[in-house]
Write an enzyme that holds these catalytic residues in place. Structure first.
Site, mmCIF file in Angstrom:
data_model
loop_
_atom_site.group_PDB
_atom_site.id
_atom_site.type_symbol
_atom_site.label_atom_id
_atom_site.label_comp_id
_atom_site.label_asym_id
_atom_site.label_seq_id
_atom_site.Cartn_x
_atom_site.Cartn_y
_atom_site.Cartn_z
ATOM 1 N N GLU A 139 0.815 -1.223 0.000
ATOM 2 C CA GLU A 139 0.000 0.000 0.000
ATOM 3 C C GLU A 139 0.848 1.273 0.000
ATOM 4 O O GLU A 139 0.337 2.358 0.286
ATOM 5 C CB GLU A 139 -0.946 -0.025 1.205
ATOM 6 C CG GLU A 139 -1.921 -1.183 1.170
ATOM 7 C CD GLU A 139 -2.822 -1.237 2.386
ATOM 8 O OE1 GLU A 139 -3.728 -0.396 2.475
ATOM 9 O OE2 GLU A 139 -2.617 -2.102 3.245
ATOM 10 N N SER A 186 -6.729 -2.999 2.234
ATOM 11 C CA SER A 186 -7.064 -2.461 0.906
ATOM 12 C C SER A 186 -7.450 -3.523 -0.102
ATOM 13 O O SER A 186 -7.205 -3.394 -1.294
ATOM 14 C CB SER A 186 -5.910 -1.628 0.346
ATOM 15 O OG SER A 186 -5.863 -0.385 0.979
ATOM 16 N N TYR A 226 -8.643 2.803 -5.453
ATOM 17 C CA TYR A 226 -7.715 3.930 -5.582
ATOM 18 C C TYR A 226 -7.612 4.496 -6.989
ATOM 19 O O TYR A 226 -6.736 5.306 -7.261
ATOM 20 C CB TYR A 226 -6.328 3.515 -5.057
ATOM 21 C CG TYR A 226 -6.409 3.124 -3.599
ATOM 22 C CD1 TYR A 226 -6.781 4.068 -2.630
ATOM 23 C CD2 TYR A 226 -6.171 1.835 -3.184
ATOM 24 C CE1 TYR A 226 -6.895 3.725 -1.304
ATOM 25 C CE2 TYR A 226 -6.275 1.481 -1.845
ATOM 26 C CZ TYR A 226 -6.640 2.430 -0.915
ATOM 27 O OH TYR A 226 -6.751 2.083 0.405
ATOM 28 N N ARG A 273 -12.007 2.923 10.484
ATOM 29 C CA ARG A 273 -13.069 2.721 9.495
ATOM 30 C C ARG A 273 -13.432 1.248 9.476
ATOM 31 O O ARG A 273 -12.564 0.391 9.301
ATOM 32 C CB ARG A 273 -12.598 3.155 8.108
ATOM 33 C CG ARG A 273 -13.750 3.435 7.137
ATOM 34 C CD ARG A 273 -13.292 3.576 5.703
ATOM 35 N NE ARG A 273 -12.969 2.270 5.139
ATOM 36 C CZ ARG A 273 -11.779 1.942 4.660
ATOM 37 N NH1 ARG A 273 -10.776 2.809 4.681
ATOM 38 N NH2 ARG A 273 -11.567 0.733 4.166
ATOM 39 N N ASP A 284 -15.519 -1.835 7.747
ATOM 40 C CA ASP A 284 -16.087 -2.233 6.456
ATOM 41 C C ASP A 284 -17.109 -3.345 6.666
ATOM 42 O O ASP A 284 -16.871 -4.284 7.443
ATOM 43 C CB ASP A 284 -14.974 -2.714 5.521
ATOM 44 C CG ASP A 284 -14.001 -1.596 5.164
ATOM 45 O OD1 ASP A 284 -14.390 -0.414 5.276
ATOM 46 O OD2 ASP A 284 -12.854 -1.897 4.778
ATOM 47 N N GLU A 296 -13.976 -6.048 8.611
ATOM 48 C CA GLU A 296 -12.694 -5.700 9.234
ATOM 49 C C GLU A 296 -12.737 -4.264 9.724
ATOM 50 O O GLU A 296 -13.583 -3.470 9.323
ATOM 51 C CB GLU A 296 -11.536 -5.902 8.260
ATOM 52 C CG GLU A 296 -11.560 -5.009 7.040
ATOM 53 C CD GLU A 296 -10.339 -5.232 6.143
ATOM 54 O OE1 GLU A 296 -9.207 -5.033 6.624
ATOM 55 O OE2 GLU A 296 -10.515 -5.601 4.975
ATOM 56 N N ASN A 321 -10.243 -0.958 9.996
ATOM 57 C CA ASN A 321 -8.997 -0.326 9.554
ATOM 58 C C ASN A 321 -8.597 0.722 10.587
ATOM 59 O O ASN A 321 -9.316 1.696 10.788
ATOM 60 C CB ASN A 321 -9.200 0.353 8.197
ATOM 61 C CG ASN A 321 -9.649 -0.633 7.136
ATOM 62 O OD1 ASN A 321 -8.841 -1.307 6.536
ATOM 63 N ND2 ASN A 321 -10.959 -0.744 6.930
ATOM 64 N N GLY A 359 -7.310 5.378 4.879
ATOM 65 C CA GLY A 359 -6.701 6.289 3.916
ATOM 66 C C GLY A 359 -7.130 7.733 4.102
ATOM 67 O O GLY A 359 -8.241 8.021 4.532
#
Length: 307
Positions: free
Chosen positions: A17, A143, A213, A252, A254, A270, A272, A276
């Site tokens: 990443e 990611s 991305y 964050r 998901d 998951e 994070n 990002g």
């Protein structure tokens, strides 16, 4: 506005990443400079401790993604150096980067997550670990790196062929989970509260690394067009996960939502701990929806690290 600080922004590194981390880090650094802070940008290499020691910052903004910046390694180093830093600490980072450890930490708190177990990649060439369709993913990459959805008609073979391109060629062990049909959603937590729910609608196929991305490859619906009770349940679950794991700054969560099941169809995939901060990223987008500018978001994360 708080006092002018000297902030070291840690970015780059050598995980898969890296490009995203550089975008996040430079965005954060620009925002901090616009607020009047002194900024030292550090592209992490093996001399990172010496660079931080030479910089002597008031606080470090950790804009690294993946290992070793998100897995507790860099957090432990900064703890030893006595540095203040943004986002989650050592123990939280170790648990949250490992999808299996995250399940063990959160499911007892009543947070619904997909079942599944860790399998050796070698075993996949003999047969499926779960009924198809199922998902294979690395235990500790973010990611959507290295995620494969194995369906009846997938061109991986049955059983999976050794020469079929997939995460089994790159990782010795993988997490196998039942595939949750439905919609992809995410919730950011900041300052002890959930922000809102965003739905991620890839223009084609699956919300993978490229879709995340590449501008225009994924439509972000913010706020998500979902029933109020579903949105509230996701926001409650994201906050509960943030608190149960001991996350700091922003996180964050998901989700997959099987929209035929109502609230019972929500599954946390998951958490994070260092989401990002690029122009396409979800946390800045949710903060903006709630009236917070990007520099204000960065400042709030710094303020929590300084407390």
């Amino acid at each position: 506005m708080t006092d002018r600080l000297h902030v070291a922004v840690l970015m780059g590194g050598w995980s898969s990443e890296r490009p995203v981390s550089l975008m996040s880090g430079n965005g954060v650094a620009d925002a901090l400079e616009s607020l009047g802070h002194k900024v030292t940008r550090i592209d992490m290499d093996r001399d990172v401790a010496a660079k931080l020691a030479a910089a002597k910052p008031d606080v470090v903004f950790n804009a690294l993604h993946g290992t070793p910046g998100e897995d507790g390694t860099v957090q432990g180093m900064m703890d030893l150096m006595g540095l203040k830093y943004t986002h989650s600490g050592l123990v939280t980072s170790v648990i949250a980067i490992d999808k299996q450890l995250t399940k063990q930490a959160l499911v007892p708190h009543g947070i619904r997550m997909p079942g599944g177990h860790v399998v050796q990649s070698e075993s996949l060439y003999a047969g499926d670990p779960l009924p198809r369709p199922y998902v294979l993913k690395p235990v500790n990459e973010g990611s959507s790196v290295g995620v494969a959805i194995v369906t009846e008609g997938s061109n991986y073979g049955n059983p999976i062929r050794r020469d079929a391109e997939g995460p089994w060629q790159h990782f010795d062990a993988l997490l196998a989970e039942p595939f949750i049909k439905g919609r992809e959603l995410t919730v950011a937590v900041l300052g002890g509260k959930s922000l809102c729910v965003t739905e991620l609608v890839p223009k084609s196929g699956f919300y993978d690394f490229d879709a995340k991305y590449t501008d225009g490859m994924t439509q972000h619906v913010c706020p998500a067009q979902v029933p109020d009770d579903v949105a509230q349940a996701m926001m409650d679950m994201a906050l509960a996960a943030h608190q149960a794991l001991g996350c700091k700054g922003t996180s964050r969560s998901d989700f997959r939502w099987d929209d035929t099941q109502g609230v019972d169809g929500i599954y946390l995939l998951e958490v994070n701990t260092q989401p990002g901060m690029t122009p396409l990223s979800l946390v800045p987008e949710q903060a903006k929806h709630l009236g917070m500018t990007y520099p204000e978001l960065v400042q709030e994360i710094i303020d929590e690290a300084m407390e």
